[in-house]
Design a protein around this motif. Structure first.
Motif, PDB file in Angstrom:
ATOM      1  N   TYR A 144      51.587  41.450  28.843  1.00  0.00           N
ATOM      2  CA  TYR A 144      51.584  42.154  30.120  1.00  0.00           C
ATOM      3  C   TYR A 144      50.168  42.576  30.514  1.00  0.00           C
ATOM      4  CZ  TYR A 144      56.482  42.447  28.759  1.00  0.00           C
ATOM      5  OH  TYR A 144      57.749  42.151  28.344  1.00  0.00           O
ATOM      6  N   VAL A 145      49.429  43.072  29.538  1.00  0.00           N
ATOM      7  CA  VAL A 145      48.043  43.475  29.793  1.00  0.00           C
ATOM      8  C   VAL A 145      47.183  42.256  30.081  1.00  0.00           C
ATOM      9  CG1 VAL A 145      45.996  44.506  28.748  1.00  0.00           C
ATOM     10  CG2 VAL A 145      48.216  45.603  28.474  1.00  0.00           C
ATOM     11  N   MET A 146      47.377  41.192  29.331  1.00  0.00           N
ATOM     12  CA  MET A 146      46.589  39.976  29.513  1.00  0.00           C
ATOM     13  C   MET A 146      46.708  39.448  30.942  1.00  0.00           C
ATOM     14  SD  MET A 146      46.954  36.292  27.544  1.00  0.00           S
ATOM     15  CE  MET A 146      48.504  35.887  28.396  1.00  0.00           C
ATOM     16  N   VAL A 147      47.935  39.375  31.437  1.00  0.00           N
ATOM     17  CA  VAL A 147      48.160  38.850  32.787  1.00  0.00           C
ATOM     18  C   VAL A 147      47.463  39.713  33.834  1.00  0.00           C
ATOM     19  CG1 VAL A 147      49.948  38.506  34.547  1.00  0.00           C
ATOM     20  CG2 VAL A 147      50.308  37.665  32.228  1.00  0.00           C
ATOM     21  N   LYS A 148      47.510  41.031  33.650  1.00  0.00           N
ATOM     22  CA  LYS A 148      46.880  41.925  34.619  1.00  0.00           C
ATOM     23  C   LYS A 148      45.358  41.841  34.568  1.00  0.00           C
ATOM     24  CE  LYS A 148      50.783  45.134  34.755  1.00  0.00           C
ATOM     25  NZ  LYS A 148      51.123  44.839  36.161  1.00  0.00           N
ATOM     26  N   VAL A 149      44.802  41.730  33.373  1.00  0.00           N
ATOM     27  CA  VAL A 149      43.348  41.575  33.252  1.00  0.00           C
ATOM     28  C   VAL A 149      42.914  40.251  33.862  1.00  0.00           C
ATOM     29  CG1 VAL A 149      41.429  41.278  31.632  1.00  0.00           C
ATOM     30  CG2 VAL A 149      43.120  43.082  31.247  1.00  0.00           C
ATOM     31  N   GLN A 150      43.651  39.189  33.604  1.00  0.00           N
ATOM     32  CA  GLN A 150      43.329  37.877  34.163  1.00  0.00           C
ATOM     33  C   GLN A 150      43.348  37.904  35.684  1.00  0.00           C
ATOM     34  OE1 GLN A 150      46.377  35.565  32.144  1.00  0.00           O
ATOM     35  NE2 GLN A 150      44.826  34.425  30.987  1.00  0.00           N
ATOM     36  N   ALA A 151      44.348  38.569  36.250  1.00  0.00           N
ATOM     37  CA  ALA A 151      44.482  38.604  37.710  1.00  0.00           C
ATOM     38  C   ALA A 151      43.347  39.382  38.363  1.00  0.00           C
ATOM     39  CB  ALA A 151      45.832  39.217  38.092  1.00  0.00           C
ATOM     40  N   ALA A 152      42.967  40.502  37.755  1.00  0.00           N
ATOM     41  CA  ALA A 152      41.922  41.346  38.352  1.00  0.00           C
ATOM     42  C   ALA A 152      40.516  40.861  38.031  1.00  0.00           C
ATOM     43  CB  ALA A 152      42.103  42.792  37.872  1.00  0.00           C
ATOM     44  N   HIS A 153      40.346  40.242  36.859  1.00  0.00           N
ATOM     45  CA  HIS A 153      39.000  39.822  36.414  1.00  0.00           C
ATOM     46  C   HIS A 153      39.095  38.444  35.750  1.00  0.00           C
ATOM     47  CE1 HIS A 153      37.736  44.006  37.070  1.00  0.00           C
ATOM     48  NE2 HIS A 153      38.837  44.351  36.427  1.00  0.00           N
ATOM     49  N   PRO A 154      39.231  37.391  36.556  1.00  0.00           N
ATOM     50  CA  PRO A 154      39.454  36.056  35.987  1.00  0.00           C
ATOM     51  C   PRO A 154      38.323  35.521  35.122  1.00  0.00           C
ATOM     52  CG  PRO A 154      39.173  35.971  38.390  1.00  0.00           C
ATOM     53  CD  PRO A 154      39.285  37.400  38.023  1.00  0.00           C
ATOM     54  N   THR A 155      37.133  36.113  35.195  1.00  0.00           N
ATOM     55  CA  THR A 155      36.009  35.611  34.388  1.00  0.00           C
ATOM     56  C   THR A 155      35.927  36.256  32.999  1.00  0.00           C
ATOM     57  OG1 THR A 155      34.479  37.248  35.337  1.00  0.00           O
ATOM     58  CG2 THR A 155      34.655  35.109  36.457  1.00  0.00           C
ATOM     59  N   ILE A 156      36.713  37.288  32.765  1.00  0.00           N
ATOM     60  CA  ILE A 156      36.691  37.938  31.446  1.00  0.00           C
ATOM     61  C   ILE A 156      37.290  36.997  30.404  1.00  0.00           C
ATOM     62  CG2 ILE A 156      37.780  39.758  30.053  1.00  0.00           C
ATOM     63  CD1 ILE A 156      37.339  41.697  32.316  1.00  0.00           C
ATOM     64  N   PRO A 157      36.580  36.748  29.311  1.00  0.00           N
ATOM     65  CA  PRO A 157      37.133  35.866  28.266  1.00  0.00           C
ATOM     66  C   PRO A 157      38.262  36.543  27.500  1.00  0.00           C
ATOM     67  CG  PRO A 157      35.014  36.750  27.575  1.00  0.00           C
ATOM     68  CD  PRO A 157      35.206  37.196  28.995  1.00  0.00           C
ATOM     69  N   ILE A 158      39.290  35.765  27.205  1.00  0.00           N
ATOM     70  CA  ILE A 158      40.451  36.263  26.468  1.00  0.00           C
ATOM     71  C   ILE A 158      40.767  35.288  25.348  1.00  0.00           C
ATOM     72  CG2 ILE A 158      42.914  36.816  26.599  1.00  0.00           C
ATOM     73  CD1 ILE A 158      42.492  37.609  29.518  1.00  0.00           C
ATOM     74  N   GLU A 159      41.032  35.827  24.173  1.00  0.00           N
ATOM     75  CA  GLU A 159      41.422  34.992  23.044  1.00  0.00           C
ATOM     76  C   GLU A 159      42.649  35.611  22.375  1.00  0.00           C
ATOM     77  OE1 GLU A 159      39.657  33.116  18.869  1.00  0.00           O
ATOM     78  OE2 GLU A 159      38.277  33.892  20.398  1.00  0.00           O
ATOM     79  N   VAL A 160      43.618  34.766  22.088  1.00  0.00           N
ATOM     80  CA  VAL A 160      44.838  35.225  21.446  1.00  0.00           C
ATOM     81  C   VAL A 160      44.834  34.781  19.979  1.00  0.00           C
ATOM     82  CG1 VAL A 160      47.361  35.147  21.439  1.00  0.00           C
ATOM     83  CG2 VAL A 160      46.114  35.097  23.611  1.00  0.00           C
ATOM     84  N   VAL A 161      45.026  35.744  19.085  1.00  0.00           N
ATOM     85  CA  VAL A 161      45.107  35.455  17.649  1.00  0.00           C
ATOM     86  C   VAL A 161      46.589  35.505  17.262  1.00  0.00           C
ATOM     87  CG1 VAL A 161      44.377  36.139  15.346  1.00  0.00           C
ATOM     88  CG2 VAL A 161      42.852  36.522  17.301  1.00  0.00           C
ATOM     89  N   PRO A 162      47.210  34.364  17.004  1.00  0.00           N
ATOM     90  CA  PRO A 162      48.648  34.348  16.712  1.00  0.00           C
ATOM     91  C   PRO A 162      48.980  35.165  15.474  1.00  0.00           C
ATOM     92  CG  PRO A 162      47.806  32.121  17.085  1.00  0.00           C
ATOM     93  CD  PRO A 162      46.610  33.022  16.941  1.00  0.00           C
TER      94      PRO A 162
END
Length: 240
Positions: free
Chosen positions: A112-130
């Motif tokens: 939920y947080v990831m989607v909101k950060v992506q929408a507001a700041h698409p240039t912020i890098p995101i990495e998911v650690v399974p």
């Protein structure tokens, strides 16, 4: 931190409860991140995800930030506020590790947080650690194969109608019901009593000190059921 001077948001899956099930990558990210963000259920004295990862967090040099949410409830406002706060740290050049029990993208709060950060700041890098999921952890603790070659697996939140459950069982070889409640347990108990299940495994809080495993719902008392309970079911072929 990225070369552009913007921090990276890490969604870190901490697994089902046993600290030894954290991946090497999760441990590395947790030790390096200056900010650890962890969800905390309203009314809880601590964050369950943080309890798993506690040995890899050094509060003398890392900041802990909590987000309070209602277990099993709608928390859109909470996640919007969390995303805003996290984005502030990231835009300031600091990495943030967001802890999630199990895997971040399987019923995980991080998504939920990831989607909101992506929408507001698409240039912020995101990495998911399974992370190790409660589904696979429960199956391993019960020594219960989930599916083999060619078989179908359905993963669902608690089912409420016995007719719906019969339909899902008829179309899949194994059904995993997550976050079961008493109403779902009653439906499954009826199917078990009617002889419509070839297997029925109840697992609560797999890999933790409070773990409970039962191979019949007749062994389960109402007080044994909580938010971290699940069922692994198979129907008898040919029955609807």
């Amino acid at each position: 931190m990225s070369s552009a001077g913007v921090g990276c948001l890490y969604g870190v899956g901490v697994g089902p409860g046993d600290p030894e099930l954290l991946t090497l990558k999760a441990v590395r990210v947790l030790k390096a991140a200056p900010i650890i963000f962890t969800p905390q259920a309203t009314g809880s004295k601590d964050s369950l995800a943080l309890m798993v990862a506690r040995n890899y967090v050094d509060e003398s040099r890392q900041r802990l930030i909590y987000a309070s949410f209602v277990m099993g409830g709608t928390s859109d406002g909470v996640w919007s506020e969390a995303a805003e706060r996290i984005a502030g740290y990231l835009l300031g050049g600091e990495d943030v590790a967001f802890l999630t029990q199990g895997d971040p993208l399987l019923y995980g709060s991080f998504m939920y947080v990831m989607v909101k950060v992506q929408a507001a700041h698409p240039t912020i890098p995101i990495e998911v650690v399974p992370g190790v999921t409660s589904i696979t952890a429960s199956a391993s603790r019960a020594k219960m194969p989930l599916v083999s070659h060619g078989e179908r697996l359905a993963v669902l939140p608690a089912m409420y109608g016995i007719d719906d459950l019969r339909d899902v069982l008829a179309r899949n070889d194994t059904v995993v019901l997550m976050k079961v409640n008493r109403r779902a347990m009653a439906a499954v108990s009826q199917l078990e009593a009617d002889g419509e299940l070839s297997r029925c495994v109840f697992v609560r809080r797999a890999t933790t000190p409070r773990e409970q495993i039962a191979f019949s719902l007749r062994e389960i008392a109402p007080e044994d059921i909580d938010y971290f309970s699940m069922l692994i079911l198979s129907g008898k072929k040919g029955q609807v």
